[in-house]
Design a protein around this motif. Structure first.
Motif, PDB file in Angstrom:
ATOM      1  N   UNK A  13      43.332  15.227  22.287  1.00 24.01           N
ATOM      2  CA  UNK A  13      42.198  14.663  21.545  1.00 24.01           C
ATOM      3  C   UNK A  13      41.129  14.164  22.508  1.00 24.01           C
ATOM      4  N   UNK A  14      41.541  13.467  23.571  1.00 22.45           N
ATOM      5  CA  UNK A  14      40.570  12.985  24.552  1.00 22.45           C
ATOM      6  C   UNK A  14      39.895  14.136  25.285  1.00 22.45           C
ATOM      7  N   UNK A  15      40.641  15.179  25.593  1.00 19.89           N
ATOM      8  CA  UNK A  15      40.051  16.344  26.260  1.00 19.89           C
ATOM      9  C   UNK A  15      39.036  17.022  25.350  1.00 19.89           C
ATOM     10  N   UNK A  16      39.363  17.175  24.067  1.00 18.11           N
ATOM     11  CA  UNK A  16      38.430  17.796  23.120  1.00 18.11           C
ATOM     12  C   UNK A  16      37.177  16.944  22.958  1.00 18.11           C
ATOM     13  N   UNK A  21      31.384  16.075  24.073  1.00 16.13           N
ATOM     14  CA  UNK A  21      30.277  15.294  24.633  1.00 16.13           C
ATOM     15  C   UNK A  21      29.519  16.101  25.680  1.00 16.13           C
ATOM     16  N   UNK A  22      30.247  16.796  26.536  1.00 17.48           N
ATOM     17  CA  UNK A  22      29.596  17.592  27.582  1.00 17.48           C
ATOM     18  C   UNK A  22      28.832  18.773  26.989  1.00 17.48           C
ATOM     19  N   UNK A  23      29.333  19.335  25.930  1.00 18.47           N
ATOM     20  CA  UNK A  23      28.666  20.455  25.282  1.00 18.47           C
ATOM     21  C   UNK A  23      27.444  19.993  24.493  1.00 18.47           C
ATOM     22  N   UNK A  24      27.502  18.782  23.947  1.00 18.43           N
ATOM     23  CA  UNK A  24      26.411  18.276  23.113  1.00 18.43           C
ATOM     24  C   UNK A  24      25.126  18.084  23.908  1.00 18.43           C
ATOM     25  N   UNK A  25      25.224  17.706  25.176  1.00 22.83           N
ATOM     26  CA  UNK A  25      24.023  17.488  25.986  1.00 22.83           C
ATOM     27  C   UNK A  25      23.133  18.711  26.057  1.00 22.83           C
ATOM     28  N   UNK A  26      23.618  19.821  26.610  1.00 22.64           N
ATOM     29  CA  UNK A  26      22.775  21.024  26.677  1.00 22.64           C
ATOM     30  C   UNK A  26      22.432  21.592  25.296  1.00 22.64           C
TER      31      UNK A  26
END
Length: 107
Positions: A13-16, A21-26
C-alpha cells in the motif's frame, strides 16, 4: 506484533501510494497552475529545506553536536561547490578535509 502478511500488505500500500504521488506530479503539471508568488515561495522553500538538511547532517551526530572536523569538511566542500568545481571534486575535498582534521586528532 504484526504478522508477515500484514507487513507485506502495508508495504504494498505504501509503495502504491508513493508511486501515485510521483506519477501525479508530471501528470498534473500541465493542469495545475500556481500563482507566481507561490512558485517563488516553493523555490525558496526547497533551498531552505536542503540547507536545514545539510546543517543537521553536518553539525549533529546521535542527538549531540559533532566536533569541528565534520563542519569544516562540509564548509570546504561548500566552498568548492560555490566555485563550481565538479561534484566528485566537491565530495573528495570535503572527505579529505574531514579525514585530515581527524588524523590531526581534531574531533
Amino acid at each position: 506484533m504484526s504478522t508477515t502478511p500484514e507487513l507485506l500488505a502495508a508495504t504494498a500500500v505504501l509503495a502504491a501510494g508513493t508511486f501515485a504521488f510521483r506519477l501525479a506530479g508530471p501528470a498534473l503539471r500541465s493542469r495545475v497552475t500556481l500563482p507566481p508568488q507561490a512558485e517563488r515561495l516553493l523555490n525558496v522553500a526547497v533551498v531552505v529545506l536542503l540547507a536545514a538538511l545539510v546543517a543537521t547532517s553536518a553539525l549533529t551526530d546521535a542527538h549531540s553536536l559533532t566536533g569541528p572536523a565534520r563542519p569544516a569538511g562540509v564548509a570546504a566542500g561548500a566552498l568548492c561547490a560555490w566555485r563550481k568545481a565538479p561534484f566528485l571534486a566537491v565530495v573528495l575535498v570535503a572527505a579529505a578535509t574531514t579525514a585530515l582534521l581527524r588524523l590531526l586528532s581534531v574531533p
